[in-house]
Scaffold this active site. Structure first.
Site, PDB file in Angstrom:
ATOM      1  N   CYS A 141       4.867  95.962  60.071  1.00  0.00           N
ATOM      2  CA  CYS A 141       6.249  95.795  60.526  1.00  0.00           C
ATOM      3  C   CYS A 141       6.382  96.082  62.018  1.00  0.00           C
ATOM      4  O   CYS A 141       7.238  95.500  62.692  1.00  0.00           O
ATOM      5  CB  CYS A 141       7.182  96.719  59.745  1.00  0.00           C
ATOM      6  SG  CYS A 141       7.474  96.227  58.040  1.00  0.00           S
ATOM      7  N   HIS A 165      10.604  92.548  52.077  1.00  0.00           N
ATOM      8  CA  HIS A 165       9.902  91.586  52.911  1.00  0.00           C
ATOM      9  C   HIS A 165       8.530  91.303  52.321  1.00  0.00           C
ATOM     10  O   HIS A 165       7.909  92.190  51.714  1.00  0.00           O
ATOM     11  CB  HIS A 165       9.708  92.122  54.341  1.00  0.00           C
ATOM     12  CG  HIS A 165      10.886  91.927  55.239  1.00  0.00           C
ATOM     13  ND1 HIS A 165      11.192  92.816  56.251  1.00  0.00           N
ATOM     14  CD2 HIS A 165      11.832  90.958  55.309  1.00  0.00           C
ATOM     15  CE1 HIS A 165      12.268  92.401  56.893  1.00  0.00           C
ATOM     16  NE2 HIS A 165      12.673  91.277  56.329  1.00  0.00           N
TER      17      HIS A 165
END
Length: 701
Positions: free
Chosen positions: A264, A168
């Protein structure tokens, strides 16, 4: 507390590592402590509550990664683009996050079901609100970016991720307040790093090292001047503090087991809309057709790999498999790329596989006039060795005089339109040149195309063997160089492009700048690749920082030649600010004469390159005359040529990784030389280090 900042979190009541969908999860299934995870999450939650309003979404059984709310969606103003998770294991989170957004008054946009996009994990707003950084390559598809630009009305900058550990964008990239950026460059491809460098000035870029990157230092939460992150090195903490940030570290080791940390675990849901910022979408798309024995020859796999390696994405729209062994197959492939330049680079490589645009998309070749003799227009198509046709007025015309690394010149004749390959220096002002990749195709038999689909040709692919220590020889050479410089003597260097390829350019530049070199001899190549490194950061298309070939790198040296030819000379390009450092830059700035001798293999060539062989020999001899020492650095051709015109008594050192080169020079019997068998980049590095230690003036012998 900044009351206007809201952050969404999800308690880790059901968190665990239940499956493997990223490298961090390997070996950690059911090895995370629920109690430690709860404790670490609570600490993070408490810290963030001191600086923002923290909202909670109810955790759900069966979706353990729901704790990572960054992937819920991408918020800007009152709008949110809901995530479309790549892995089925996380797709169960989507309806829960959708409900939360709708219940809290957001307008929810949903991407097509077959188009992965994983929210603020792969899309991060510049903290000044100027644009949206959007990642792709592992979890999000490039084709999602035009939707983001349209729905959120913001410029999208697409960055390709190339390291599976950083799957990511938020694992390796963190925009900070006041225009700062915390990031890990090796996680991105060459082109993306260039985009980052173009947008963020050097003094605002905070680069993390490998260890901090592995501890998810970039996976941080920034609110105002506060940066909340997992535990990091003292050095990184100090650099952030010096940049004006308050660093708060809190351990998040249990969540690292699933591939996540502070960022996150959070989603910023109050992202203000900047009134003067509007959508800019640079993603371009086209559809090509592949024909041939696509499966058994591996052409389809090679083509799709080229798209991904080139920074694009693809969708196979139609695939018709041949019914018999001798039958050919066809495939229609929709391709997207972050920019038109990248698309053209991808298509240029696909053309070599026999890929052509679909009839509805296929247009004529684009032609631009030659405005300056010997100079091609920008974005000229670089020819290959394969037979080529171009489409003009709806008809395909065979290109004559096919050759590699040329341009396609087109002109009108009484017999009709004629197209042929020409090297840059032969282009004439009454001609036009093919630019871009539209209306071009290679014409080959299927078996030839299949062979190309299974073979690779790459520059600089051979290995290099290590040699014995050369410190003693380097010490002697350094001592002699210092003596020659102090008494006003003359040292000439004959150098090949390997000096640049092996990273020796900075060391040779230092020698010139510090007055150890009074003349430089070489060919077209050393100057071209030196300036290629100066202008583009590559040498022969290889990223000098990372040691890997970059997409489009095969044309970098030609672009440099074209640019220097446009300016008229290397010196004029230096004075214009086009070339800002490197060997040729130092020669110009320090009035060190150089001679570039051309050869039959030269591209371009550079306007300074002497293509008259007799005149080149004369100029070589003029510069060599009166030399006290000649250093020959990894160039057999030019070393032997210089050796033949150098009288005895001149000290000569020949450095090459190939023993045959140094022995061949000695065997000619025309010079007095010492051979050093080693890597030329290593030799120059040791030489500069040794010279830097000789700080006191030397006495003439």
């Amino acid at each position: 507390m900044t009351a206007s900042t809201h952050i969404l979190m999800c308690p880790p009541h059901h968190y665990d590592v239940d499956y493997v969908i990223n490298p961090w999860m390997e070996g950690n299934i059911h090895r995370s402590s629920r109690d430690r995870a709860e404790t670490q999450w609570e600490r993070l939650h408490k810290i963030l509550k001191d600086h923002a309003v923290v909202d909670l979404v109810e955790p759900q059984k069966g979706v353990p990664d729901m704790v990572f709310t960054a992937n819920a969606g991408l918020v800007l103003g009152d709008n949110v683009v809901l995530s479309r998770f790549y892995h089925p294991e996380r797709q169960g989170e989507e309806p829960h996050f959708k409900k939360w957004f709708e219940d809290n008054g957001f307008t929810v946009y949903e991407l097509p079901k077959d188009l992965p996009f994983e929210g603020a994990g792969d899309a991060l707003l510049d903290r000044e609100g100027r644009w949206l950084w959007a990642g792709y390559g592992f979890r999000s598809e490039l084709d999602s970016h035009p939707y983001l630009a349209k729905w959120l009305d913001i410029e999208v900058i697409s960055l390709q991720l190339v390291d599976s550990r950083f799957y990511h964008l938020d694992t390796c990239f963190c925009p900070l307040s006041n225009g700062y950026l915390l990031y890990y460059p090796p996680a991105f491809d060459f082109y993306s790093n260039r985009l980052i460098e173009m947008r963020v000035p050097p003094e605002k870029r905070i680069v993390v090292n490998d260890d901090d990157a592995g501890n998810f230092a970039c996976n941080a939460v920034n609110v105002g001047d506060v940066v909340v992150m997992n535990q990091v090195s003292d050095d990184l903490s100090r650099r952030l503090t010096e940049a004006g940030f308050q660093v708060i570290q809190t351990p998040l080791s249990e969540f690292l087991k699933a591939g996540g940390a502070a960022k996150c675990l959070t989603l910023r849901t109050t992202e203000p809309v900047m009134p003067n910022v509007h959508a800019v979408d640079s993603v371009v798309s086209t559809t090509i057709t592949l024909k041939g024995h696509l499966l058994d020859a591996g052409i389809i796999n090679r083509a799709l790999d080229l798209v991904v390696e080139g920074g694009g994405s693809f969708q196979v729209r139609n695939f018709n498999l041949g019914e018999q062994r001798q039958s050919t197959s066809t495939a229609d492939v929709h391709i997207s790329a972050p920019s038109n330049d990248m698309m053209e680079e991808i298509l240029a490589q696909l053309i070599e596989l026999g890929a052509v645009s679909l009839p509805d998309d296929q247009g004529d070749a684009q032609l631009e006039p030659v405005s300056q003799a010997g100079v091609a227009p920008d974005d000229f198509y670089v020819t290959t060795i394969y037979p080529t046709e171009i489409r003009i007025n709806g008809e395909w015309i065979r290109v004559g005089k096919q050759r590699m690394d040329g341009a396609i010149a087109v002109k009108e004749t009484p017999d009709g339109i004629v197209a042929e390959c020409k090297i840059l220096r032969d282009l004439e002002t009454h001609e036009k040149v093919v630019v871009g990749v539209s209306g071009i195709r290679t014409v080959r038999k299927p078996e030839s195309r299949e062979k190309r689909g299974t073979q690779e040709f790459g520059f600089m692919s051979a290995g290099v063997s290590s040699e014995r220590r050369v410190e003693l020889v380097v010490e002697q050479v350094a001592w002699e160089l210092r003596r020659i410089r102090d008494r006003g003597g003359k040292v000439v260097i004959t150098a090949g492009p390997v000096v640049i390829h092996t990273g020796g350019a900075e060391h040779l530049s230092w020698l010139i700048r510090e007055g150890y070199v009074q003349g430089l001899l070489g060919g077209n190549a050393i100057a071209v690749h030196d300036m290629e490194q100066s202008c583009l950061g590559t040498s022969l298309g290889v990223d000098m920082k990372r040691g890997v070939a970059v997409r489009g790198g095969h044309r970098h040296h030609l672009n440099v030649i074209n640019t220097i030819r446009r300016h008229g000379s290397i010196a004029q390009a230096v004075e214009a600010g086009v070339v800002t450092h490197g060997v040729m830059y130092e020669c110009v700035k320090n009035d060190v004469p150089f001679v570039l001798a051309g050869s039959i293999r030269d591209d371009g060539p550079l306007p300074d390159t002497e293509m008259d062989l007799i005149r080149a020999q004369e100029r070589y001899a003029e510069l060599v005359r009166g030399s006290d020492m000649i250093l020959m650095l990894s160039t057999m051709l030019h070393s032997i040529g210089v050796g033949n015109m150098t009288p005895s008594g001149v000290k000569m050192v020949c450095v090459d990784i190939n023993p045959a080169v140094v022995t061949k020079l000695s065997d000619r019997g025309s010079v007095e030389s010492t051979g050093v068998v080693t890597d030329v980049g290593l030799f120059l590095s040791l030489l500069v280090k040794q010279l830097a230690q000789l700080t006191s003036p030397l006495v003439n012998a």
